[in-house]
Design an enzyme around this catalytic site. Sequence first.
Site, mmCIF file in Angstrom:
data_model
loop_
_atom_site.group_PDB
_atom_site.id
_atom_site.type_symbol
_atom_site.label_atom_id
_atom_site.label_comp_id
_atom_site.label_asym_id
_atom_site.label_seq_id
_atom_site.Cartn_x
_atom_site.Cartn_y
_atom_site.Cartn_z
ATOM 1 N N HIS A 86 0.860 -1.200 0.000
ATOM 2 C CA HIS A 86 0.000 0.000 0.000
ATOM 3 C C HIS A 86 0.889 1.240 0.000
ATOM 4 O O HIS A 86 1.513 1.572 1.010
ATOM 5 C CB HIS A 86 -0.920 0.024 1.234
ATOM 6 N N HIS B 74 1.567 5.417 -1.737
ATOM 7 C CA HIS B 74 1.232 6.587 -2.558
ATOM 8 C C HIS B 74 2.512 7.126 -3.189
ATOM 9 O O HIS B 74 3.418 7.547 -2.473
ATOM 10 C CB HIS B 74 0.578 7.678 -1.705
ATOM 11 N N LYS C 217 -9.440 0.038 -5.780
ATOM 12 C CA LYS C 217 -9.486 0.690 -4.479
ATOM 13 C C LYS C 217 -10.831 1.361 -4.234
ATOM 14 O O LYS C 217 -11.279 2.189 -5.045
ATOM 15 C CB LYS C 217 -8.360 1.731 -4.392
ATOM 16 N N HIS D 66 -10.414 1.453 1.794
ATOM 17 C CA HIS D 66 -10.182 2.430 2.861
ATOM 18 C C HIS D 66 -11.350 2.267 3.829
ATOM 19 O O HIS D 66 -12.465 2.693 3.543
ATOM 20 C CB HIS D 66 -10.112 3.862 2.314
ATOM 21 N N HIS E 239 -4.498 -0.410 5.803
ATOM 22 C CA HIS E 239 -4.079 0.374 6.981
ATOM 23 C C HIS E 239 -5.059 0.256 8.160
ATOM 24 O O HIS E 239 -5.655 1.246 8.573
ATOM 25 C CB HIS E 239 -3.815 1.838 6.635
ATOM 26 N N ASP F 79 1.488 2.783 3.483
ATOM 27 C CA ASP F 79 0.669 3.986 3.302
ATOM 28 C C ASP F 79 1.535 5.241 3.307
ATOM 29 O O ASP F 79 1.060 6.329 3.664
ATOM 30 C CB ASP F 79 -0.445 4.083 4.350
HETATM 31 O O1 DOR Z 1 -3.133 9.677 5.549
HETATM 32 C C1 DOR Z 1 -3.519 9.391 4.425
HETATM 33 N N1 DOR Z 1 -2.972 9.926 3.319
HETATM 34 N N2 DOR Z 1 -4.522 8.527 4.312
HETATM 35 C C2 DOR Z 1 -5.105 8.277 3.131
HETATM 36 O O2 DOR Z 1 -6.023 7.512 3.103
HETATM 37 C C3 DOR Z 1 -4.653 8.972 1.895
HETATM 38 C C4 DOR Z 1 -3.276 9.432 2.028
HETATM 39 C C5 DOR Z 1 -2.874 10.431 0.958
HETATM 40 O O3 DOR Z 1 -3.134 10.170 -0.217
HETATM 41 O O4 DOR Z 1 -2.303 11.448 1.307
HETATM 42 ZN ZN ZN Z 2 -3.284 5.158 1.515
#
Ligand code: DOR
Ligand code: ZN
Length: 348
Positions: free
Chosen positions: A13, A15, A99, A136, A174, A247
């Site tokens: 997971h 970004h 997702k 989520h 998460h 995450d």
């Molecule tokens: O803390 C987070 N940041 N939780 C999420 O679900 C998305 C993520 C983000 O894309 O910044």
């Molecule tokens: Zn995330």
Amino acid sequence: MTRITIPRPDDWHLHLRDGAALAAVVAFTARRFGRAIVMPNLRPPVTTADAARAYRERILAALPAGSRFEPLMTLYLTESTAPEEIARAKAGGVVHGVKLYPAGATTHSDAGVTDVRRTFATLERMAELGMPLLVHGETADPAVDPFDREARFVDEVLAPLAERFASLRIVMEHITTRHAVEFVRSARDGVAATITPQHLLHNRGALFAGGLRPHYYCLPVLKREEDRRALVDAATGGEPRFFLGTDSAPHERAAKESACGCAGMFTAHAAIELYAEVFEAAGRLDRLAGFASRFGAAFYGLAPHRETLTLVAAPWTVPASYPFGDGQLVPYRAGATVRWRIDAQDGT
Ligand code: DOR
Ligand code: ZN
């Protein structure tokens, strides 16, 4: 123990963002992990197989020369995602999950789902095709206390969904509470969860230690100490349903240090090292390989890596910030110490 070798881990997971932000962060993950499940919450979101393929190409182009890191792409589920799009994504071979963001629950979730029933035909096709649903797991209802949003979502949405689509593979992303740990543990086969380093290392006290701490703000928000302990038990318990997902979610400094700060903690610069701290503190370094390198691959039907990664106990100081496009990125534990580091010969 001062040295541990595990099969090269994967991050289930992550970004990575796009453009200059992508270029600034991808090498941190590629240095540690063999593969990562890449979240689709760009602007605009990655909603089609074609968009996922194009995003994958941009990630590959941003990798350091010689890197063998493999991005595993995801689609962003909307109420208008057609079942045929899932079939296209499956046939294309680069999309490994879809997702579900409840609309309004988190960063860039406004294109998400307001009523999960509107996605049932698409979920049915995902179940048929063996395409995992990544969730989520928080209700977006502002009337629900932020600390109860995960439990409410589990009880009202996720548990019934897992029963209704009995062959759908589901990852609750998460997880942050004992309630979620118990749900995943007792759910039917094909239900799993990822756990972040920050939810294993901190409770919600970190948000308020001596003042308001925006760099500890993520969603789902940090919870109580009893929840943290339940997560450590799940991660270090050798249970294949629980596996690594950082995450890691970079935001520029000003977007975090703001009157309305963004949710997300950047941990990719030290991710596997931080998990090693957790497993060491629990006296279970012997179980790090399962959590970090085996269980997630098995869930996604992929082979673990034959290549290895060695960590050595040799503390280092995290920089105060990293460059991030025209701005700065404040990493988790900026200016403080991380106990484990990647062995020099594994550094590429
Ligand atoms: O803390 C987070 N940041 N939780 C999420 O679900 C998305 C993520 C983000 O894309 O910044
Ligand atoms: Zn995330």
